[in-house]
Write an enzyme that holds these catalytic residues in place. Structure first.
Site, PDB file in Angstrom:
ATOM      1  N   GLU A 159       0.814  -1.229   0.000  1.00 14.28           N
ATOM      2  CA  GLU A 159       0.000   0.000   0.000  1.00 14.28           C
ATOM      3  C   GLU A 159       0.840   1.269   0.000  1.00 14.28           C
ATOM      4  OE1 GLU A 159      -0.588  -2.525   2.128  1.00 14.28           O
ATOM      5  OE2 GLU A 159      -2.705  -3.054   2.084  1.00 14.28           O
ATOM      6  N   PHE A 189     -11.523  -6.261  14.408  1.00 13.22           N
ATOM      7  CA  PHE A 189     -10.449  -6.803  13.577  1.00 13.22           C
ATOM      8  C   PHE A 189     -10.093  -5.810  12.478  1.00 13.22           C
ATOM      9  CE2 PHE A 189      -9.143  -9.321   9.797  1.00 13.22           C
ATOM     10  CZ  PHE A 189      -7.908  -9.721  10.287  1.00 13.22           C
ATOM     11  N   GLN A 190      -8.817  -5.536  12.303  1.00 14.59           N
ATOM     12  CA  GLN A 190      -8.293  -4.581  11.317  1.00 14.59           C
ATOM     13  C   GLN A 190      -8.918  -3.192  11.463  1.00 14.59           C
ATOM     14  OE1 GLN A 190      -8.356  -6.467   7.373  1.00 14.59           O
ATOM     15  NE2 GLN A 190      -6.305  -7.268   7.807  1.00 14.59           N
ATOM     16  N   LYS A 228     -17.499  -0.102   5.995  1.00 18.98           N
ATOM     17  CA  LYS A 228     -18.009  -1.161   5.124  1.00 18.98           C
ATOM     18  C   LYS A 228     -19.518  -1.069   4.936  1.00 18.98           C
ATOM     19  CE  LYS A 228     -17.959  -6.236   4.930  1.00 18.98           C
ATOM     20  NZ  LYS A 228     -17.145  -6.671   3.796  1.00 18.98           N
ATOM     21  N   MET A 242      24.510   8.834   1.627  1.00 12.94           N
ATOM     22  CA  MET A 242      24.417  10.174   2.202  1.00 12.94           C
ATOM     23  C   MET A 242      24.764  10.148   3.684  1.00 12.94           C
ATOM     24  SD  MET A 242      24.051  13.262   1.464  1.00 12.94           S
ATOM     25  CE  MET A 242      22.997  13.943   0.190  1.00 12.94           C
TER      26      MET A 242
END
Lengths: 163, 566
Positions: free
Chosen positions: B50, B112-113, B162, B479
């Site tokens: 993602e 959940f999630q 949802k 760097m």
């Protein structure tokens, strides 16, 4: 220096945390913050009292303006506003101190709103300096509990803010 | 017609002209994906992470100027987008990120999630919305796109539970959007513009200092016209590269920590700085107390909070940079005699600048035995198309690209300037290539950053996105190693990437082509081979391991205290 900032906001969820984030994200403390709906539906007004150096406060004022849900921001620091605050104070009041508490309440035009044989609960309103003063007098008598609302502010003169 | 919330979201995207989205499915967006399955007007690209999807939407937005769109599921999907969102926020990139959320009844239950993604992203989004009613979707989507692209652009997050995706409602998209608390000031004040031109025409040592705002505000043309009309020297920030052609003699190149000597000297000795869509970042100003001590400062920016944030400003102009520059040009044209005199009077200033340019030009020592990274960048410029889009990661290769590539067109450099996000280059190039399938898109990376999102090789191959990946491999996090060399007594703590990676085989594992060389004589051949390929390619150049980015203004030093050779 202490600043009193008035903020007109959309009454949307999350506004308060967006505003609070601006301060906390810069390590700034808010001395007091009040928020309640205004006379126009859907709008709330916050009064924030904070302190800090001028440049940072100018930046914070601009950042507040930049938040999407904020309609208007005014920094009332120049003394152009009237400020009021309410305090509810529970104070020990037994024997000889009962009369002394009543005298202080009278001088400050405060009110007794609850009485027990051992205590008074006092409602005091006024500008924050006055509240500080009454608390200073009550403290030696036995201050049991204190709740302050934080200041609300309104501009002087005939002109009113929309909302 | 009634439809479910998921379909309404897609219809809104279509109304906004979105043709490509980058997203990753999951439990709380499965309804959205079910609608996408049969929705033919939007191309969906599935990244392998993602974060990469969000960077790809960002790259798409930077390259096109349109709003980039990313989708992720709730919980870990949403938290994986945070780096991408913060990257876009710091560089003011217009994006809409749609995250799934657990059903409204479960919000706050540690379902959940579930994660409070609005809370997590509050400090790094321009705004965010939680949609709680299917009837609000269209209005909120309209606002989200408007907020993302208007004023100072930025990412807007829309959290979509949802059950809201499942619920049914009539769809009608609002024609207009009105947010009473959000009215960006776009028109520069004419009086301020007049004053600015007056100040400018009485300056003897003016410098135009241009930031990413000129690119985002599509003001390159106006900027170039004004600078050429008055023969104004122009220096840009990293984000401003491409807004003014670097092949123009008026260009001083980039300024700041790794900027050109002449640019930093010009700023320090200037009597008037016109800042355009720039924010006086610490990498640009060096020590603020000694920054441009003799200069009056005119600051043009659409965002009032940028003005006087870091440095004093003598004349602020809040407005869209293109509008303000256009007004300035018209104002200059009103007094063309004065403008001509002004140009002539600048001759000694140009001479002084030319002296600085000649004294310490941006350069490097060529080698016949090891590949110098700067040489690779120069060869890439020489062999790539004029309109090639370049993305970078963050680190030495980014600075070498900024110093040596020579950017002449806006929106041809995609780089994470503000947040400095390693892992940005490859997915950002992916987004740009999705937007411009026929243009050459090249990502220039180090061996460190490229491995942060290397899994996107799969996305490139699967979606036939022929991004050319250039890896300047020094087996170091270069760097940080450079800082350790200069400021920490060569104590190379955890900066050596000890395991050599076979990038050719890695490319092949994903079904792409890979080329590699360690010989300076083969650089050109490898680039030509890579560019000839129809698909994605890795070109690895094993470079001089301890090459440094120079010049350098050490952190906290003044702009004119540059380390030129070390």
């Amino acid at each position: 220096m202490q600043h009193t900032i008035s903020v007109l906001v959309e009454n949307e969820f999350g506004v308060l945390s967006r505003v609070a984030n601006l301060f906390s994200g810069r390590g700034f403390n808010i001395d007091s913050l009040t928020v309640a709906p205004t006379n126009e539906e859907g709008l709330s007004r916050m009064t924030i009292v904070t302190r800090g150096d001028e440049q940072i406060l100018e930046q914070i004022t601009k950042q507040l303006n930049k938040l999407i849900d904020i309609i208007k921001v005014i920094d009332f620091t120049d003394g152009s506003a009237i400020e009021r605050e309410m305090a509810l104070v529970k104070v020990t009041a037994e024997d000889e101190s009962r009369a002394e508490v009543l005298r202080i309440v009278d001088i400050f035009r405060a009110k007794i709103i609850d009485v027990t044989p051992k205590s008074y609960t006092i409602e005091a309103t006024g500008n924050p300096v006055k509240i500080d003063a009454i608390l200073e007098l009550l403290r030696p008598l036995g201050l049991k509990e204190l709740v302050r609302t934080g200041a609300v502010a309104i501009g002087r003169g005939a002109k009113g803010w929309k909302g | 017609m009634k439809m479910n919330g998921a379909r309404i979201v897609l219809e809104c995207l279509k109304k906004e002209g979105v043709d490509t989205v980058f997203g990753y499915p999951g439990g709380t967006v499965i309804n959205l994906y079910d609608e996408l399955y049969s929705f033919k007007d939007i191309r969906h690209i599935l990244p392998r992470h993602e974060q990469a999807g969000t960077h790809a939407a960002d790259g798409y937005a930077r390259a096109t100027g349109r709003v980039g769109v990313a989708i992720a599921t709730s919980g870990p999907g949403a938290t994986n987008t945070v780096t991408g969102i913060a990257t876009a926020y710091m560089d003011s990139i217009p994006m809409v990120i749609i995250t799934g959320q657990v059903p409204t009844a479960l919000i706050g239950n540690d379902a959940f999630q579930e994660v409070d993604i609005i809370g997590i992203t509050r400090p790094c989004t321009k705004h965010s919305f939680l949609i709680r009613d299917v009837n609000d979707i269209a209005g909120i989507m309209k606002k989200a796109f408007y907020i993302a692209r208007s004023g100072r652009p930025g990412p807007v997050l829309v959290d979509l539970p949802k059950d809201v995706q499942i619920a049914q409602a009539e769809f009608s998209y609002p024609e207009t959007v009105e947010i009473r608390s959000y009215k960006p000031n776009l028109a520069g004040h004419p009086k301020q513009v007049e004053k600015a031109v007056g100040m400018l025409l009485s300056a003897q040592r003016p410098v135009v200092y241009v930031g990413g705002g000129a690119v985002l505000g599509n003001a390159a043309e106006e900027l170039t016209a004004l600078a050429r009309k008055l023969a104004l020297p122009v220096t840009t920030t990293l984000m401003g590269l491409g807004s003014f052609p670097e092949n123009d003699p008026l260009s001083l190149g980039m300024l700041g920590m790794h900027g050109a000597y002449c640019a930093n000297m010009a700023m320090t000795n200037s009597d008037l700085i016109i800042a355009i869509g720039a924010r006086f970042d610490d990498r640009v100003t060096g020590k603020v107390a000694t920054f441009a001590p003799h200069a009056k400062i005119i600051h043009i920016d659409v965002d009032p909070t940028s003005i006087k944030k870091n440095v004093r400003v003598d004349l602020p102009i809040v407005g869209d940079v293109r509008d303000v520059l256009d007004k300035m040009i018209k104002q200059v044209d009103k007094g063309s005699v004065k403008a001509a005199e002004f140009r002539d009077a600048l001759a000694p200033w140009h001479e002084e600048i030319a002296g600085w340019k000649a004294k310490h030009p941006i350069g490097y020592k060529q080698s016949t035995t090891v590949i110098k990274p700067q040489f690779v960048i120069q060869k890439l410029r020489e062999l790539s198309d004029d309109d090639a889009i370049i993305s970078t990661d963050v680190g030495q290769h980014q600075m070498w690209t900024a110093q040596f590539f020579q950017f002449n067109r806006p929106r041809t450099l995609l780089t994470s300037g503000g947040l400095g996000t390693m892992g940005f280059g490859l997915p950002a190039a992916m987004g740009a290539q999705a937007a411009f399938p026929d243009r050459q898109v090249i990502t220039i990376c180090g061996d460190g950053g490229v491995q942060m999102n290397i899994q996107e090789m799969a996305t490139l191959v699967q979606n036939r996105l022929p991004v050319k990946i250039v890896i300047l491999n020094n087996n170091f996090l270069g760097m940080v190693r450079q800082w350790q060399e200069l400021f920490f007594d060569k104590r190379y703590s955890s900066t050596c990437m000890e395991l050599p990676i076979d990038f050719v085989k890695l490319a092949e594992a994903y079904g792409a082509k890979g080329f590699s060389t360690s010989k300076p004589g083969e650089v050109e051949k490898v680039i030509k081979q890579g560019f000839k390929e129809k698909g994605p390619v890795i070109m690895e150049f094993k470079i001089a391991r301890e090459e440094k980015v120079l010049p350098m203004v050490p952190a906290g030093a003044s702009l004119n205290e540059m380390v030129l050779n070390a």
